[in-house]
Design an enzyme around this catalytic site. Structure first.
Site, PDB file in Angstrom:
ATOM      1  N   GLU A  11       0.826  -1.214   0.000  1.00 59.00           N
ATOM      2  CA  GLU A  11       0.000   0.000   0.000  1.00 59.00           C
ATOM      3  C   GLU A  11       0.863   1.267   0.000  1.00 59.00           C
ATOM      4  OE1 GLU A  11      -2.755  -0.405   3.309  1.00 59.00           O
ATOM      5  OE2 GLU A  11      -3.961  -1.817   2.183  1.00 59.00           O
TER       6      GLU A  11
ATOM      7  N   GLU B 209      -6.055  -8.272   0.184  1.00 55.67           N
ATOM      8  CA  GLU B 209      -6.486  -8.368   1.586  1.00 55.67           C
ATOM      9  C   GLU B 209      -7.977  -8.090   1.664  1.00 55.67           C
ATOM     10  OE1 GLU B 209      -4.388  -5.619   4.140  1.00 55.67           O
ATOM     11  OE2 GLU B 209      -2.417  -6.283   3.481  1.00 55.67           O
TER      12      GLU B 209
END
Ligand SMILES: *[C@@H]1O[C@H](CO)[C@@H](O)[C@H](O)[C@H]1NC(C)=O
Ligand SMILES: *[C@@H]1O[C@H](CO)[C@@H](O)[C@H](O)[C@H]1NC(C)=O
Ligand SMILES: *[C@@H]1O[C@H](CO)[C@@H](O)[C@H](O)[C@H]1NC(C)=O
Ligand SMILES: *[C@@H]1O[C@H](CO)[C@@H](O)[C@H](O)[C@H]1NC(C)=O
Ligand SMILES: *[C@@H]1O[C@H](CO)[C@@H](O)[C@H](O)[C@H]1NC(C)=O
Ligand SMILES: *[C@@H]1O[C@H](CO)[C@@H](O)[C@H](O)[C@H]1NC(C)=O
Length: 481
Positions: free
Chosen positions: A120, A267
């Site tokens: 991220e 995720e």
């Protein structure tokens, strides 16, 4: 024709056997930011016992990789954000691939399929720290994989948070999805590169965070069992935020000119403690809906069909930063000791059964550290609680959490016990200037659990025993010649 009947029967038996087994290719994230960690071999057995076919890692730790060797489990290894800059140097990237990929990439080794370049990295809260280094790192790693002859089977990708795209506020429907304007050019370059190397786009999607971050967010919209306020996107109806979020990405990719780029969900999951919405009951509801849909290969309105998903996460991580919130340490399907927290049917059939817990877990003795109620001077209590909680995990004490109903004494005992446990029951770790005592009476106060931690072998012991095995092996080879 009787042959036809048998054939049909065989197909039927095959399909029932298949469906009753496991959602095709379901994966899970294995994070290791815990103060005391289960042995990697125990974790790999846990993955196998529960039928996980894929695992996503956050690094390329040697003990993790060794334990996955020969398991057949498909692996995504990772380069942490703080190594992205180093990977802007091609020689460094090549060395990383040599030592962390090539070394394990053989028949019977580790079944590596992806390299996650960063984690991220474009998150808004990183203030652009990794904007310049991520794309060059991605290119260097894929090129190094290609040069090592592994590029056909191993693809570099960048797991991104869903905050790289949005749908403009005044037209907040999935079909209006676009990459964030401040990083649009960069995203298009990255997507072009992924497309050229036949690599997937990886995105993390968190309905829980939509709920946590927005007062007034309709709670039913975070789950999969219908909502009274669906979103109407030009006739396409959305009744859950997961689909809406995913299709916002699909629309962003379309707008960028890559409508068919494969997408992995890197995720997705729900935490069980640390906030009023982070509970085992909500987690059970979320996974129940998610897993059923995955088993049915429903996909989203814009991308019907099979979704590749890595659940987040496998085990609780009590050393994670709680900057995003207290829930950060409670994402595990399993608690710190590899035991299941709530019913969850990984075959997606909606049965109310518990996942299989870790085997042969070695616990410390049944001893707790609690407040010494006979202590004379309590003036240093706040400082001592603060110290205990700084070096252990007290997030279950917070508002909306499982231990929030404890009284002041219970709070102190909880803090002292958490510290004593992570310290492995060292004598001096249950003192706090005479404020604490050890007890063999279970200090738990329902629903608040005072855990007993697991035993961990020091890495020195591990290396010694591995050496012993090597020596034994050499002797064996020597004498059998
Ligand atoms: C292999 O990966 C690990 C974990 O990410 C890292 O610490 C190490 O530096 C890497 N090895 C090389 C040679 O780059
Ligand atoms: C980003 O900026 C904010 C506000 O200036 C600051 O509080 C935060 O620590 C910064 N984060 C990082 C990762 O640099
Ligand atoms: C990224 O590069 C730009 C242009 O060269 C520069 O202005 C900026 O400071 C760099 N950002 C970081 C975080 O290094
Ligand atoms: C993406 O890759 C495919 C081949 O894998 C190619 O046909 C297509 O033209 C590429 N798209 C773009 C926009 O480059
Ligand atoms: C116990 O600790 C929690 C978290 O620090 C706090 O919210 C709560 O008010 C405390 N309870 C008492 C009775 O002091
Ligand atoms: C202590 O009690 C809790 C329930 O109150 C239970 O879950 C836990 O297993 C017990 N611990 C031990 C070591 O017996």
């Amino acid at each position: 024709m009787p042959e036809m009947g048998i054939f049909r029967l065989l197909i039927w038996v095959f399909m029932v056997g298949y469906v009753g087994c496991m959602i095709d290719g379901i994966g899970v994230n294995w994070g290791t930011m815990a103060i005391r960690r289960l042995p990697p071999d125990t974790v790999v057995q846990l993955l196998k016992d529960n039928g996980f076919q894929k695992v996503k890692l956050f690094d390329a730790d040697q003990s993790t990789m060794s334990s996955l060797a020969g398991s057949g489990i498909e692996v995504m290894v990772a380069i942490p954000n703080n190594q992205l800059e180093a990977m802007n140097d091609y020689e460094t990237a090549k060395r990383w691939v040599d030592r962390n990929i090539t070394l394990y990439n053989f028949d019977g080794g580790v079944n590596i399929k992806y390299v996650a370049v960063g984690n991220e990295p474009f998150l808004k809260s990183y203030n652009g720290s990794f904007l310049n280094t991520t794309f060059p790192a991605l290119q260097n790693i894929q090129n190094a994989l290609n040069e090592a002859g592994a590029g056909d089977t191993i693809k570099a990708t960048v797991p991104l948070n869903a905050d790289v795209y949005d749908s403009p506020k005044d037209n907040s429907v999935p079909s209006a999805g676009r990459f964030r304007s401040d990083i649009n050019d960069l995203m298009v370059q990255i997507v072009q590169f992924l497309n050229n190397s036949n690599a997937p786009f990886t995105v993390n999607i968190y309905p829980y965070l939509s709920l946590y971050g927005n007062t007034g967010f309709p709670i039913d919209y975070a789950f999969f069992d219908g909502t009274s306020k669906p979103v109407d996107d030009n006739g396409v109806m959305y009744d859950n935020v997961f689909d809406a979020n995913f299709d916002t990405l699909v629309s962003s990719l379309r707008a960028a000119g890559f409508p068919d780029l494969p997408i992995l969900i890197g995720e997705v999951g729900w935490p069980t403690d640390g906030d009023m919405f982070a509970t085992s009951l909500y987690a059970q509801r979320f996974y129940n809906g998610l897993l059923k849909r995955l088993a049915q290969n429903k996909g989203s309105p814009l991308r019907p069909g099979h979704l590749v998903v890595y659940l987040f996460g496998l085990i609780d991580e009590d050393a994670k930063s709680i900057a995003p919130g207290n829930f950060e340490r409670h994402w595990g399907i399993f608690s710190y000791d590899g035991q299941p927290k709530f019913p969850m049917d990984l075959s997606g059939q909606g049965q109310s059964s518990l996942p299989i817990g870790a085997n042969n877990v070695k616990y410390l003795p049944a001893q707790w550290c609690v407040l010494n109620t006979n202590a004379k001077d309590m003036s240093t209590l706040p400082d001592n609680i603060n110290y205990a909680c700084t070096y252990s995990d007290c997030t279950s004490l917070g508002y909306g959490s499982t231990c929030n109903k404890l009284d002041a004494q219970g709070n102190a005992s909880y803090a002292f016990n958490m510290y004593y446990q992570v310290q492995g029951h060292k004598d001096e770790s249950c003192d706090f200037g005479g404020l604490a005592v050890v007890t063999t009476q279970n200090a738990s106060q329902d629903p608040c659990k005072f855990p007993i931690q697991i035993e961990v072998s020091s890495s020195g012991v591990l290396i010694l025993s591995m050496r012993a095995v090597m020596v034994a092996l050499l002797f064996f080879i020597f004498f059998s010649l």
